[in-house]
Design a protein around this motif. Structure first.
Motif, PDB file in Angstrom:
ATOM      1  N   LYS A 676      24.575  12.459   5.970  1.00 15.15           N
ATOM      2  CA  LYS A 676      24.526  11.006   6.112  1.00 15.15           C
ATOM      3  C   LYS A 676      23.200  10.408   5.664  1.00 15.15           C
ATOM      4  N   TYR A 677      22.148  11.260   5.591  1.00 14.48           N
ATOM      5  CA  TYR A 677      20.838  10.747   5.151  1.00 14.48           C
ATOM      6  C   TYR A 677      20.561  11.100   3.688  1.00 14.48           C
ATOM      7  N   ALA A 678      21.598  11.575   2.984  1.00 14.43           N
ATOM      8  CA  ALA A 678      21.400  12.020   1.596  1.00 14.43           C
ATOM      9  C   ALA A 678      20.880  10.898   0.723  1.00 14.43           C
ATOM     10  N   GLU A 679      19.912  11.246  -0.157  1.00 16.32           N
ATOM     11  CA  GLU A 679      19.271  10.267  -1.034  1.00 16.32           C
ATOM     12  C   GLU A 679      19.720  10.419  -2.489  1.00 16.32           C
ATOM     13  N   ASP A 680      20.708  11.343  -2.750  1.00 14.40           N
ATOM     14  CA  ASP A 680      21.236  11.560  -4.106  1.00 14.40           C
ATOM     15  C   ASP A 680      20.118  11.942  -5.078  1.00 14.40           C
ATOM     16  N   LYS A 681      19.320  12.939  -4.654  1.00 16.45           N
ATOM     17  CA  LYS A 681      18.183  13.387  -5.482  1.00 16.45           C
ATOM     18  C   LYS A 681      18.669  14.316  -6.598  1.00 16.45           C
ATOM     19  N   PRO A 682      17.975  14.321  -7.720  1.00 13.39           N
ATOM     20  CA  PRO A 682      18.287  15.302  -8.769  1.00 13.39           C
ATOM     21  C   PRO A 682      17.758  16.693  -8.349  1.00 13.39           C
ATOM     22  N   ILE A 683      18.207  17.720  -9.087  1.00  8.55           N
ATOM     23  CA  ILE A 683      17.701  19.087  -8.814  1.00  8.55           C
ATOM     24  C   ILE A 683      16.226  19.115  -9.156  1.00  8.55           C
ATOM     25  N   SER A 684      15.414  19.407  -8.166  1.00  6.51           N
ATOM     26  CA  SER A 684      13.965  19.370  -8.376  1.00  6.51           C
ATOM     27  C   SER A 684      13.285  20.325  -7.394  1.00  6.51           C
ATOM     28  N   GLY A 685      11.968  20.456  -7.589  1.00  2.50           N
ATOM     29  CA  GLY A 685      11.166  21.267  -6.670  1.00  2.50           C
ATOM     30  C   GLY A 685      11.606  22.733  -6.665  1.00  2.50           C
ATOM     31  N   TRP A 686      11.674  23.301  -5.448  1.00  2.00           N
ATOM     32  CA  TRP A 686      12.023  24.724  -5.290  1.00  2.00           C
ATOM     33  C   TRP A 686      13.442  25.033  -5.730  1.00  2.00           C
ATOM     34  N   LEU A 687      14.301  24.034  -5.849  1.00  2.00           N
ATOM     35  CA  LEU A 687      15.691  24.300  -6.226  1.00  2.00           C
ATOM     36  C   LEU A 687      15.841  24.790  -7.661  1.00  2.00           C
ATOM     37  N   PHE A 688      14.756  24.584  -8.474  1.00  2.00           N
ATOM     38  CA  PHE A 688      14.816  25.109  -9.835  1.00  2.00           C
ATOM     39  C   PHE A 688      14.934  26.641  -9.841  1.00  2.00           C
ATOM     40  N   LEU A 689      14.349  27.294  -8.847  1.00  2.00           N
ATOM     41  CA  LEU A 689      14.354  28.765  -8.823  1.00  2.00           C
ATOM     42  C   LEU A 689      15.749  29.331  -8.587  1.00  2.00           C
ATOM     43  N   LEU A 754      27.460  28.490  -9.935  1.00  2.00           N
ATOM     44  CA  LEU A 754      26.626  27.819 -10.926  1.00  2.00           C
ATOM     45  C   LEU A 754      27.178  26.423 -11.225  1.00  2.00           C
ATOM     46  N   THR A 755      28.514  26.294 -11.314  1.00  2.00           N
ATOM     47  CA  THR A 755      29.148  24.999 -11.627  1.00  2.00           C
ATOM     48  C   THR A 755      28.865  23.972 -10.540  1.00  2.00           C
ATOM     49  N   VAL A 756      29.134  24.351  -9.289  1.00  2.00           N
ATOM     50  CA  VAL A 756      28.934  23.387  -8.202  1.00  2.00           C
ATOM     51  C   VAL A 756      27.455  23.065  -8.032  1.00  2.00           C
ATOM     52  N   PHE A 757      26.591  24.029  -8.329  1.00  2.00           N
ATOM     53  CA  PHE A 757      25.149  23.807  -8.211  1.00  2.00           C
ATOM     54  C   PHE A 757      24.707  22.762  -9.228  1.00  2.00           C
ATOM     55  N   LEU A 758      25.122  22.938 -10.474  1.00  2.00           N
ATOM     56  CA  LEU A 758      24.686  22.005 -11.513  1.00  2.00           C
ATOM     57  C   LEU A 758      25.309  20.620 -11.321  1.00  2.00           C
ATOM     58  N   ARG A 765      26.173  23.987  -0.755  1.00  2.00           N
ATOM     59  CA  ARG A 765      25.461  24.497   0.412  1.00  2.00           C
ATOM     60  C   ARG A 765      26.243  25.593   1.142  1.00  2.00           C
ATOM     61  N   TYR A 766      27.512  25.775   0.785  1.00  2.00           N
ATOM     62  CA  TYR A 766      28.328  26.816   1.410  1.00  2.00           C
ATOM     63  C   TYR A 766      28.607  27.969   0.423  1.00  2.00           C
ATOM     64  N   PHE A 821      19.996  24.621   4.972  1.00  2.00           N
ATOM     65  CA  PHE A 821      19.336  23.845   6.032  1.00  2.00           C
ATOM     66  C   PHE A 821      18.329  22.805   5.522  1.00  2.00           C
ATOM     67  N   ASN A 822      17.728  23.014   4.381  1.00  2.00           N
ATOM     68  CA  ASN A 822      16.628  22.152   3.948  1.00  2.00           C
ATOM     69  C   ASN A 822      17.114  20.728   3.630  1.00  2.00           C
ATOM     70  N   SER A 823      16.329  19.706   4.057  1.00  2.00           N
ATOM     71  CA  SER A 823      16.708  18.298   3.844  1.00  2.00           C
ATOM     72  C   SER A 823      16.731  17.941   2.367  1.00  2.00           C
ATOM     73  N   ASN A 824      15.825  18.517   1.570  1.00  2.00           N
ATOM     74  CA  ASN A 824      15.825  18.259   0.134  1.00  2.00           C
ATOM     75  C   ASN A 824      17.119  18.754  -0.494  1.00  2.00           C
ATOM     76  N   SER A 825      17.593  19.930  -0.034  1.00  2.00           N
ATOM     77  CA  SER A 825      18.856  20.468  -0.524  1.00  2.00           C
ATOM     78  C   SER A 825      20.018  19.567  -0.114  1.00  2.00           C
ATOM     79  N   LYS A 826      19.990  19.116   1.148  1.00  2.00           N
ATOM     80  CA  LYS A 826      21.082  18.250   1.627  1.00  2.00           C
ATOM     81  C   LYS A 826      21.117  16.929   0.855  1.00  2.00           C
ATOM     82  N   SER A 827      19.923  16.435   0.469  1.00  2.00           N
ATOM     83  CA  SER A 827      19.862  15.169  -0.274  1.00  2.00           C
ATOM     84  C   SER A 827      20.268  15.345  -1.725  1.00  2.00           C
TER      85      SER A 827
END
Length: 832
Positions: A676-689, A754-758, A765-766, A821-827
């Motif tokens: 519910k607090y998602a900010e619709d962020k692009p893939i960034s930060g640690w998620l690149f790894l 990979l598809t759902v991630f991109l 997240r599951y 669990f991470n908020s950046n991932s949830k966003s």
């Protein structure tokens, strides 16, 4: 030449003819006690023969020694064994008198005694040991001996070695390895003669009766139970009941008896003619080597020379002598240098029992030398040739105890334990190809008594015979072994540490063997010298001590150079017992090289019966661990097996289509609600790894499927070759099929993740943590199943397994938690 041969043979014949006059037929001496024996029913007896009577009667007053035997012959083997009668005597001081030789058949006595049927031969039973004792054998070959007969014969010897003087010592056994119905022993002695007796192993005391000036010692009873010796008992072990007689009250009495025998005249004038450097310690060593190597071992022990050594001057001039002769010569030579040295009486194998025995000259059968220099005591056996080492490093056998013939000595001396033999073997195996040959290089270093053995072997054996013997030995291990370079024997430390080195060089045609009824080939390596020591039999129960061998220290380092990369795990195996310690260590140097180190120390020569079962069980464990093997499946060689299985390809496509269908359904239908607090962020930060990891994982998994040979016929045909056991074949096909299906489904799961991630889907997240979890759990289950069902048939790869599993666990724990669990991932993953 014919005349010389005739004279030689005539001389021998005349001498034996003269000696034969010392064999006569006489009546049984009046003092002998006539003993009856019962003719037992043959059906009650077992074996080839049965002693109905065994009698030894000795008259120390008349100096006569009487023997009588009655033997029931029960089989053809018994006929063979007792158709000859042989009696030994020493013509130097004994006369042989034969009293009777009878066959008793169906109650009738058949006289077989005839002087013309008795032949006298030179005995020399110790000829193989280079000892000539001058004994003769009177032999009568009996005719018409039959099963069921009783052989009854008696004889006596008159006289004994004059060096005994008034002394007497004797062992009377009361237990044998043959059945005996009645034993009768009698000793008649002056009552003034003090005789001590001692029983051993449950032996029974003799009855003593004194009449006037004569004492009678009598034993009359059935023999005790038969003794059966178990395998591998120590040489000193005796389990038979016996009684010892001796007139020697103390060990000092034997010293006093022996001192006059070891007197000698100074030989300085003779020693000076032998060139030797004048350094005291070095000179001592060189005199030792001189007596050991330049004076050959040969015993002329007729008569009194069985106990009295020949004069050192005579031994030096003739350059041969027995143990007493060589010992006294060494003592005399050392005395010319001002060095103290003394003879020491020992027993070559029964030394451990000496402290328990009554003092007796018959307790000893060998002579060595004690040397004292600068307050330090050393012991040398002059009969050992080709020895090495200085006084500190010289091997001295384990005689346990000895009696030093020296003024003032009154007790046995505890002798030092031998220097432990050491083996250090370095082996280099270079394999030029899988299924091929290569080179074998060995360097073996020996110390202690084993160095002496190898020096003696290389000194006394032609080098071409040695090389042939070594080639034959290695040919038992590998195919087509030939010497590529002459064997080297290096003996640079003979006068110091007593270390010898043997270097060997071989070319091997083939290091590999083909396993029967399979497409597998195998290379194996093991500690070749050590392996032969562990052929111990299984033991359930044991009553006697078990001989393991001489104490030793063994180390073998084997370096193996492989022709290609190989999956190898570091391993360490340690097996210890009360008698030995063993360690086996395998170390991977790199993908093509590994080293195996075997270390073994034998701590004890023997073990008590109660420990034997456990120690031998441990030794057999070593035998099971001692070989290291590499197995190669030639059916997986792509150069020879490129046959594509169209069925496998078709099934792969079908499985991939089914997996794709389920993945597509899951993609469309599994749409969790976004945070519910998602900010619709692009893939960034640690998620690149993790994104990069998923991008790499898809082609990597595809390559894994292709590289695992699932589409080749060989992997499916191998199931019938692995074993004839249907259950094993079914296990193989079941595991391979499930691996095949899992890998295709896992590829599909990687593509889905990979598809759902991109696309930043909420299902990311599951699905991604689930992918990480699957990569941990399924390989573990697969490895366990393969080990459990096919571990005896396949080489299970564990080198990379543990590494990969650990990495997968870290990925699941770290990135699975982060993505879920991470908020950046949830966003980020908020698309439905």
């Amino acid at each position: 030449m014919r005349i010389l041969l005739f004279l030689l043979l005539s001389g021998v014949s005349i001498q034996l003819l003269a000696q034969s006059k010392k064999v006569t037929i006489t009546k049984t001496p009046a003092w002998v006690k006539q003993v009856d024996f019962l003719s037992q029913d043959q059906d009650s007896l077992v074996g080839s023969f049965h002693y109905l009577l065994l009698s030894y009667q000795e008259n120390l007053i008349n100096d006569e020694y009487y023997s009588e035997r009655a033997i029931k012959i029960l089989s053809s083997d018994g006929v063979q064994e007792f158709s000859n009668i042989q009696v030994n005597f020493d013509p130097q001081f004994q006369k042989l008198r034969i009293h009777q030789v009878n066959l008793i058949r169906d109650g009738k006595v058949i006289n077989k005694l005839s002087l013309k049927d008795i032949s006298v031969y030179q005995r020399e039973e110790n000829l193989e040991r280079n000892i000539y004792d001058g004994s003769l054998s009177a032999v009568q070959n009996l005719t018409d001996v039959r099963k069921g007969d009783i052989l009854h014969y008696a004889y006596s010897r008159k006289g004994r070695n004059p060096l005994y003087g008034n002394n007497y010592s004797r062992l009377f056994f009361q237990q044998y390895s043959s059945p005996i119905s009645r034993m009768y022993n009698l000793v008649i002695a002056p009552s003034s003669l003090e005789i001590s007796t001692k029983t051993f192993k449950g032996g029974k005391d003799f009855d003593k009766k004194t009449i006037g000036t004569t004492s009678y010692y009598t034993y009359d009873a059935p023999a005790l139970d038969i003794v059966y010796y178990e395998d591998n008992v120590p040489s000193w072990y005796n389990d038979q009941a016996y009684v010892q007689f001796s007139t020697f009250s103390k060990w000092g009495s034997i010293v006093k008896w022996g001192l006059p025998l070891y007197k000698y005249k100074d030989i300085t004038h003779l020693a000076q003619k032998i060139k030797i450097k004048k350094n005291t310690k070095s000179n001592t060593l060189k005199w030792i080597r001189f007596v050991q190597d330049e004076v050959r071992y040969l015993g002329m022990e007729q008569g009194i020379n069985g106990y009295k050594p020949h004069a050192p001057a005579k031994v030096l001039n003739q350059r041969f002598g027995d143990c007493k002769d060589k010992s006294l010569l060494l003592i005399a030579l050392l005395k010319t240098e001002g060095i103290q040295a003394y003879p020491v009486l020992v027993h070559s194998y029964n030394g451990l029992n000496l402290p328990n025995l009554l003092p007796s000259i018959h307790n000893f059968n060998h002579c060595v030398v004690q040397i004292i220099i600068d307050g330090k005591t050393y012991y040398v056996d002059p009969t050992m040739s080709n020895q090495g080492g200085d006084l500190e490093h010289m091997y001295f056998p384990n005689y346990h105890y000895g009696l030093v013939i020296k003024n003032g000595e009154s007790a046995l001396t505890k002798l030092p334990e031998p220097i432990i033999s050491e083996y250090l073997l370095k082996e280099l195996i270079t394999i030029d190809s899988v299924g091929g040959g290569g080179n074998l290089v060995l360097r073996t270093e020996y110390k202690g008594g084993k160095a002496d053995d190898m020096r003696d072997y290389f000194t006394s054996t032609q080098r071409n015979k040695i090389e042939r013997a070594y080639e034959d030995f290695y040919s038992e291990l590998y195919e087509g072994v030939t010497t590529s370079k002459a064997i080297k024997f290096i003996d640079n430390n003979r006068y110091s540490t007593n270390t010898v080195i043997i270097e060997e060089y071989y070319t091997v045609n083939n290091f590999w063997i083909t396993l029967e009824d399979t497409s597998q080939i195998r290379f194996s390596t093991s500690p070749i010298l050590l392996e032969s020591l562990f052929n111990y039999p299984s033991i359930n129960t044991r009553k006697m001590p078990y001989f393991l061998g001489n104490k030793m220290s063994y180390k073998q380092v084997t370096d193996v150079k492989l022709p290609t990369d190989w999956t190898i795990n570091d391993e360490t195996e340690t097996i210890n017992s009360t008698a030995f310690n063993y360690t086996n260590e395998l170390v991977k140097v790199d993908d093509e090289n590994f080293t195996i180190t075997h270390t073994y120390t034998l701590l004890k020569n023997f073990i008590p019966a109660k420990d034997a079962k456990q120690v031998i069980k441990k030794a057999n464990e070593i035998n099971n661990q001692i070989k290291y093997m590499l197995t190669y499946n030639t059916s997986f060689d792509k150069k020879e097996n490129k046959h594509i299985s169209l069925i496998a390809v078709f099934l792969g496509i079908i499985i991939f289509a089914i997996a794709g269908y389920f993945a597509l359904q899951f993609y469309n239908q599994f749409q969790p609600a976004p945070w519910k607090y998602a900010e619709d962020k692009p893939i960034s930060g640690w998620l690149f790894l993790p994104a990069l990891g998923l991008i790499i994982k898809v082609p990597a998994q595809l390559f894994e499927i292709i590289d695992s040979n699932y589409f080749y016929a060989s992997i499916w045909n191998y199931g019938t070759k692995i074993s004839e056991d249907i259950s094993v074949q079914l296990s193989y096909y079941g595991i391979v099929s499930l691996e095949f299906i899992y890998n295709i489904f896992y590829l599909t799961l990687c593509i889905l993740a990979l598809t759902v991630f991109l696309k930043r889907k909420t299902s990311t997240r599951y699905i991604v943590p689930f992918l990480y979890l699957v990569s941990v759990v399924i390989p573990v289950i697969d490895n366990i199943a393969t080990t459990l069902f096919l571990g005896d048939y396949l080489s299970v790869d564990t080198t990379d397994f543990y590494k990969d599993t650990f990495k997968s666990m870290i990925t699941f724990g770290l990135w699975g938690s982060y993505i879920y669990f991470n908020s950046n991932s949830k966003s980020t993953f908020c698309k439905v």
